[in-house]
Scaffold this motif. Structure first.
Motif, PDB file in Angstrom:
ATOM      1  N   ILE A   1      40.588  -5.776  87.836  1.00  0.00           N
ATOM      2  CA  ILE A   1      40.503  -4.989  89.070  1.00  0.00           C
ATOM      3  C   ILE A   1      39.057  -4.935  89.543  1.00  0.00           C
ATOM      4  CG2 ILE A   1      40.809  -2.692  90.056  1.00  0.00           C
ATOM      5  CD1 ILE A   1      43.197  -2.314  88.190  1.00  0.00           C
ATOM      6  N   PHE A   2      38.134  -4.714  88.606  1.00  0.00           N
ATOM      7  CA  PHE A   2      36.720  -4.659  88.971  1.00  0.00           C
ATOM      8  C   PHE A   2      36.260  -6.000  89.528  1.00  0.00           C
ATOM      9  CE2 PHE A   2      32.237  -5.319  87.938  1.00  0.00           C
ATOM     10  CZ  PHE A   2      31.672  -4.201  88.567  1.00  0.00           C
ATOM     11  N   LYS A   3      36.695  -7.094  88.894  1.00  0.00           N
ATOM     12  CA  LYS A   3      36.311  -8.429  89.369  1.00  0.00           C
ATOM     13  C   LYS A   3      36.874  -8.684  90.761  1.00  0.00           C
ATOM     14  CE  LYS A   3      36.456 -13.337  88.115  1.00  0.00           C
ATOM     15  NZ  LYS A   3      35.134 -13.548  88.671  1.00  0.00           N
ATOM     16  N   PHE A   4      38.122  -8.247  90.992  1.00  0.00           N
ATOM     17  CA  PHE A   4      38.732  -8.400  92.313  1.00  0.00           C
ATOM     18  C   PHE A   4      37.933  -7.615  93.351  1.00  0.00           C
ATOM     19  CE2 PHE A   4      41.500  -6.809  95.678  1.00  0.00           C
ATOM     20  CZ  PHE A   4      42.062  -7.983  96.153  1.00  0.00           C
ATOM     21  N   PHE A   5      37.567  -6.385  93.011  1.00  0.00           N
ATOM     22  CA  PHE A   5      36.785  -5.551  93.931  1.00  0.00           C
ATOM     23  C   PHE A   5      35.438  -6.189  94.227  1.00  0.00           C
ATOM     24  CE2 PHE A   5      33.643  -2.157  94.652  1.00  0.00           C
ATOM     25  CZ  PHE A   5      34.199  -1.529  95.754  1.00  0.00           C
ATOM     26  N   SER A   6      34.791  -6.702  93.178  1.00  0.00           N
ATOM     27  CA  SER A   6      33.470  -7.311  93.340  1.00  0.00           C
ATOM     28  C   SER A   6      33.539  -8.595  94.157  1.00  0.00           C
ATOM     29  CB  SER A   6      32.862  -7.595  91.966  1.00  0.00           C
ATOM     30  OG  SER A   6      31.606  -8.212  92.082  1.00  0.00           O
ATOM     31  N   ASP A   7      34.543  -9.449  93.854  1.00  0.00           N
ATOM     32  CA  ASP A   7      34.627 -10.764  94.506  1.00  0.00           C
ATOM     33  C   ASP A   7      35.234 -10.687  95.902  1.00  0.00           C
ATOM     34  OD1 ASP A   7      33.536 -11.848  92.248  1.00  0.00           O
ATOM     35  OD2 ASP A   7      35.411 -12.654  91.462  1.00  0.00           O
ATOM     36  N   GLN A   8      36.338  -9.954  96.031  1.00  0.00           N
ATOM     37  CA  GLN A   8      37.114 -10.012  97.273  1.00  0.00           C
ATOM     38  C   GLN A   8      36.777  -8.886  98.250  1.00  0.00           C
ATOM     39  OE1 GLN A   8      38.826 -12.593  97.970  1.00  0.00           O
ATOM     40  NE2 GLN A   8      38.886 -13.545  95.958  1.00  0.00           N
ATOM     41  N   ILE A   9      36.434  -7.692  97.746  1.00  0.00           N
ATOM     42  CA  ILE A   9      36.131  -6.569  98.637  1.00  0.00           C
ATOM     43  C   ILE A   9      34.653  -6.571  99.009  1.00  0.00           C
ATOM     44  CG2 ILE A   9      36.223  -4.071  98.960  1.00  0.00           C
ATOM     45  CD1 ILE A   9      38.960  -5.439  98.702  1.00  0.00           C
TER      46      ILE A   9
ATOM     47  N   LYS B   1      35.012 -13.071  99.195  1.00  0.00           N
ATOM     48  CA  LYS B   1      35.213 -14.499  98.936  1.00  0.00           C
ATOM     49  C   LYS B   1      36.270 -15.083  99.876  1.00  0.00           C
ATOM     50  CE  LYS B   1      35.990 -17.714  95.103  1.00  0.00           C
ATOM     51  NZ  LYS B   1      37.002 -18.517  95.808  1.00  0.00           N
ATOM     52  N   TRP B   2      37.254 -14.270 100.212  1.00  0.00           N
ATOM     53  CA  TRP B   2      38.300 -14.711 101.135  1.00  0.00           C
ATOM     54  C   TRP B   2      37.707 -15.115 102.483  1.00  0.00           C
ATOM     55  CZ3 TRP B   2      38.515 -11.925 105.631  1.00  0.00           C
ATOM     56  CH2 TRP B   2      37.919 -10.651 105.611  1.00  0.00           C
ATOM     57  N   LEU B   3      36.676 -14.367 102.925  1.00  0.00           N
ATOM     58  CA  LEU B   3      36.031 -14.672 104.194  1.00  0.00           C
ATOM     59  C   LEU B   3      35.264 -15.988 104.101  1.00  0.00           C
ATOM     60  CD1 LEU B   3      35.209 -13.852 107.087  1.00  0.00           C
ATOM     61  CD2 LEU B   3      33.302 -12.575 106.076  1.00  0.00           C
ATOM     62  N   SER B   4      34.590 -16.206 102.976  1.00  0.00           N
ATOM     63  CA  SER B   4      33.868 -17.462 102.771  1.00  0.00           C
ATOM     64  C   SER B   4      34.817 -18.648 102.839  1.00  0.00           C
ATOM     65  CB  SER B   4      33.144 -17.430 101.420  1.00  0.00           C
ATOM     66  OG  SER B   4      32.490 -18.656 101.171  1.00  0.00           O
ATOM     67  N   ASP B   5      35.993 -18.486 102.209  1.00  0.00           N
ATOM     68  CA  ASP B   5      36.980 -19.566 102.227  1.00  0.00           C
ATOM     69  C   ASP B   5      37.478 -19.834 103.653  1.00  0.00           C
ATOM     70  OD1 ASP B   5      36.724 -19.754  99.493  1.00  0.00           O
ATOM     71  OD2 ASP B   5      38.479 -18.495  99.071  1.00  0.00           O
ATOM     72  N   LEU B   6      37.698 -18.769 104.420  1.00  0.00           N
ATOM     73  CA  LEU B   6      38.150 -18.920 105.802  1.00  0.00           C
ATOM     74  C   LEU B   6      37.110 -19.622 106.662  1.00  0.00           C
ATOM     75  CD1 LEU B   6      39.925 -15.526 106.655  1.00  0.00           C
ATOM     76  CD2 LEU B   6      40.971 -17.791 106.472  1.00  0.00           C
ATOM     77  N   ILE B   7      35.848 -19.237 106.498  1.00  0.00           N
ATOM     78  CA  ILE B   7      34.776 -19.850 107.294  1.00  0.00           C
ATOM     79  C   ILE B   7      34.608 -21.318 106.897  1.00  0.00           C
ATOM     80  CG2 ILE B   7      32.337 -19.750 107.913  1.00  0.00           C
ATOM     81  CD1 ILE B   7      34.051 -17.438 108.971  1.00  0.00           C
TER      82      ILE B   7
END
Length: 334
Positions: free
Chosen positions: A3-11, A15-21
Motif C-alpha cells: 500500500i505504501f509503495k502504491f501511494f508513493s509510486d502512483q499517488i 507513475k500512471w501520468l508518466s506512462d500516459l505522457i
C-alpha cells in the motif's frame, strides 16, 4: 508495504501520468522518449502537470491549516517559550506558514516589532521557506519518503540551531526600526467558520499558484535541458561524487537564485537522474529556498549588516553540512 509503495509510486509519484505522457509523445507525436527531443517533451509535460496537480492540492491543505495560525495567534504561542524550546516551537510553526522566504519576511518583521526574542524569530525565518508539509510530500513524490523525512528533520535542525546561536549572541541592537507597511497575512482568519476557511484556502491557492507558476515552468524547462541536453559527464565533473567541493558549489549556485521549492524540484529531479549525489542536490534546494538574493535584500532593510552576515553564514554552513551528511549516508536512503 504494498500500500505504501502504491501511494508513493502512483499517488505521489504519479507513475500512471508518466506512462500516459509517454504514450502521448510516442503514439500521437511520433517521437521516441529515448531521444533528446522526445525525452525533453515528455519530461516537460509530465513534470509540469504533476507539479501543478500536487501544488494545488498541497497549497489548499496547507492554507487551510494556516488559517488556524494567523500571525497574532502565532505570536501568542511563541511568547510562552524561550531558549531552545522557543526555537523548536518557532521552527515547527514555520512549517505551516508561507512557501518562500520573501513571504516569510513580513511575518518576521511583525514578530520583531512585537518584541519576540531574536532567536525565536530567526528560527521561524529559516524554517518557514525551507521546511513544510508541502516540501515533505513533494520531495517524497520524486525521491522517496526516507529522503524527504530526513530533509525535513535536518532543515528543522538548521532552523533550531541557527535561532539558538543567534539568541546567544545578544544582537538585539542589530535590528533596524521598520515603519513601512507590510502585508498583513491572514490576520483575520483565527475566527473563521469552516466555510470561510475553505474559501480562504481556495483563494490562497489561486493567489500562490498565480505567483509561482512562472518559476515552476522555468524550473521544469531547466530540468528538461539538464536531463536531455547537457552531457552527464559535464554535470558530474562539477557536481559529482568525485568533486569534494560539489556541495559547496551547489550552495554557491543556489543562493543567488530566487524560487520556492516548487520551482527547484524539477531541477533537482533532473540532477538526480544525471547521477548527482542527493546531498549536493538538497544543498542547492536549501540554498535557493532559504537564502535567495531577493529575500536577503528585503531582510537587509530590517537587519543590520553584522547580524545579516551572521545569519547568512549560519544557514550556509548548516546547509553545506547537511549536504555532506546526505552524501555520506546516501547508500542507506536509496
Amino acid at each position: 508495504m504494498d500500500i505504501f509503495k502504491f501511494f508513493s509510486d502512483q499517488i505521489l509519484g504519479m507513475k500512471w501520468l508518466s506512462d500516459l505522457i509517454t504514450l502521448f509523445v510516442e503514439n500521437l507525436l511520433g517521437l521516441n522518449v529515448s531521444s533528446r527531443l522526445g525525452g525533453s517533451i515528455q519530461f516537460f509535460i509530465y513534470d509540469t502537470i504533476k507539479i501543478f496537480l500536487l501544488l494545488s492540492v498541497l497549497i489548499f491543505l496547507i492554507s487551510y491549516i494556516q488559517s488556524y495560525f494567523p500571525p497574532e495567534r502565532t505570536k501568542k504561542i511563541l511568547t510562552k517559550f524561550k531558549g531552545i524550546s522557543g526555537a523548536t516551537v518557532s521552527a515547527l510553526l514555520g512549517t505551516v506558514t508561507p512557501f518562500c522566504s520573501c513571504s516569510s519576511i513580513p511575518i518576521f518583521i511583525g514578530f520583531s516589532n512585537a518584541g519576540l526574542p531574536l532567536g525565536i524569530t530567526f528560527s521561524f525565518l529559516i524554517s518557514s521557506p525551507m521546511v513544510d508539509i508541502a516540501s515533505l510530500l513533494l520531495l517524497a513524490s520524486f525521491f522517496g519518503m526516507k529522503i524527504s523525512i530526513l530533509y525535513v528533520i535536518l532543515g528543522l535542525v538548521i532552523a533550531i540551531a541557527g535561532g539558538t546561536i543567534i539568541s546567544k549572541l545578544n544582537m538585539e541592537s542589530e535590528i533596524r526600526t521598520y515603519n513601512e507597511e507590510t502585508r498583513d497575512l491572514y490576520s483575520e482568519s483565527e475566527n473563521f467558520n469552516q466555510k470561510q476557511r475553505l474559501d480562504y484556502a481556495w483563494n490562497d491557492t489561486k493567489i500562490i499558484v498565480k505567483n509561482v507558476y512562472k518559476y515552476v515552468l522555468i524550473g521544469v524547462g531547466i530540468g528538461s535541458l539538464i536531463h536531455n541536453w547537457i552531457p552527464q559527464e559535464a554535470i558530474l565533473a562539477i557536481l559529482g561524487n568525485n568533486n569534494p567541493f560539489s556541495v559547496i558549489i551547489a550552495a554557491i549556485i543556489g543562493i543567488p537564485m530566487y524560487a520556492d521549492i516548487f520551482g527547484t524540484i524539477p531541477i533537482a529531479e533532473a540532477l538526480f537522474m544525471a547521477g548527482v549525489p542527493i546531498g549536493t542536490i538538497l544543498t542547492f534546494m536549501m540554498g535557493v529556498t532559504a537564502l535567495s538574493l531577493p529575500s536577503i535584500i528585503m531582510l537587509s532593510k530590517v537587519v543590520k549588516p553584522k547580524l545579516l552576515t551572521i545569519f547568512i553564514a549560519i544557514v550556509t554552513i548548516g546547509i553545506i553540512i547537511t549536504g555532506y551528511v546526505f552524501n555520506t549516508f546516501q547508500y542507506l536512503l536509496i
